[in-house]
Scaffold this active site. Structure first.
Site, short mmCIF file in Angstrom:
data_model
loop_
_atom_site.label_atom_id
_atom_site.label_comp_id
_atom_site.label_asym_id
_atom_site.label_seq_id
_atom_site.Cartn_x
_atom_site.Cartn_y
_atom_site.Cartn_z
N LYS A 202 0.86 -1.18 0.00
CA LYS A 202 0.00 0.00 0.00
C LYS A 202 0.90 1.23 0.00
CE LYS A 202 -3.67 2.35 2.59
NZ LYS A 202 -4.55 2.28 3.77
N LYS A 256 -2.20 -1.44 -3.71
CA LYS A 256 -3.05 -0.25 -3.63
C LYS A 256 -2.17 0.99 -3.69
CE LYS A 256 -6.43 2.02 -0.60
NZ LYS A 256 -7.11 2.00 0.70
#
Length: 334
Positions: A202, A256
């Site tokens: 992420k 992400k």
């Protein structure tokens, strides 16, 4: 792969692109509704659908409306729905106690969905930012995000979600050691079949802005999240993080944001061969939707193309706010 082509004119690569039938026969990657996870925002109230200004077409939904959304998803063959709470300001504290309240918004929504649509998979988020008055994913003290102290809170949060009936728990906090801590706690509490879909790679991204508006954390955030989310300039580090999370007990992994990190998706899938997901985040959604609403691009075509890119990069599924729209579109195409 080492392609062998006959020299032109014996070899004409356009032959297999001549007609829709031939293009379909030769298509390497296919997008279906079963590839989708639909993120939804939950808020207090009854029969409430509150539009998110920075995400046209997306609304915060009261629990009863979330149940309807889950029913819609099941009818469209979308296999999973992911819950994100809009927590009222008076419930946001430095201690984040609401995060593990058995009757918080997320846990009430889980129970309501599983009662009405038991076969749909319910995914939850594990991070403190919806409940933290500072807007951070972990406890903040003297300008530092506390890693180990945060782990204890994340464990309590995940156990409450598992007790409520969550099928998939998605740790998005990026604290070191959280997958091992969560897996050990879930096993110890008898939740052996709860899946951990780790936000393993992420990135500290500019594409999260509309999401933070949607959960009410954007205006509260002090500083940034660069001490725990990844540097956008790094790629090898993502592989180290994925390897660590798998070793600690993650069942599936996520990258992400999505489209700016398709190279990471490909590297993760090729190196580990595990169920790999990407999150087409709020900023990605808002750019496509905003341009489509202004007539600058063909919205339906751009939506499908963007999602197909994830499959081409090796993803097994995608979290996307387009999920119901895409599923309806794909259903009409069949």
């Amino acid at each position: 792969m080492h392609p062998i082509h006959a020299p032109f004119p014996a070899g004409r690569l356009r032959r297999t692109r001549k007609s829709p039938a031939l293009r379909d026969l030769c298509q390497e990657n296919v997008l279906t509704a079963k590839d989708l996870i639909w993120p939804v925002f939950v808020r207090e109230g009854t029969d409430v659908e509150e539009p998110v200004a920075s995400m046209p077409g997306v609304s915060r939904l009261s629990v009863d409306r979330v149940v309807r959304a889950a029913e819609e998803a099941a009818g469209l063959d979308i296999p999973a729905i992911c819950l994100f709470p809009y927590t009222e300001l008076h419930l946001k504290t430095e201690g984040c106690e609401e995060a593990w309240n058995p009757d918080n918004l997320t846990n009430r929504a889980i129970r309501a969905i599983k009662a009405a649509v038991p076969d749909i998979a319910v995914m939850t988020d594990v991070a403190l930012d919806p409940y933290n008055i500072t807007g951070h994913d972990g406890f903040l003290r003297d300008g530092e995000i506390l890693n180990d102290e945060t782990l204890e809170a994340l464990v309590r949060m995940a156990l409450a979600q598992a007790e409520a009936g969550a099928d998939i728990i998605g740790p998005s906090d990026m604290m070191d050691g959280r997958i091992g801590a969560l897996r050990n706690a879930l096993e110890g509490a008898g939740h052996r079949n709860v899946v951990l879909l780790s936000y393993a790679a992420k990135y500290a991204s500019a594409f999260y802005g509309p999401f933070r508006d949607a959960v009410g954390a954007g205006s509260l955030l002090t500083g940034d999240k660069k001490t725990y989310q990844m540097n956008p300039g790094n790629s090898d580090e993502a592989l180290r993080l994925v390897a660590r999370d798998l070793a600690e007990g993650a069942d599936m992994v996520m990258i992400k944001p999505g489209m700016p990190y398709l190279d990471i998706c490909r590297r993760v899938k090729e190196n580990f061969g595990v169920p790999t997901y990407a999150y087409q985040v709020s900023g990605e959604y808002a750019m496509i939707r905003g341009a489509a609403d202004r007539g600058w691009i063909n919205g339906e075509a751009a939506m499908i193309e963007s999602l197909l890119a994830f499959k081409r990069a090796g993803c097994d599924g995608i979290l996307t706010y387009f999920a119901p729209e895409v599923a309806r579109l794909l259903g009409r195409a069949m």
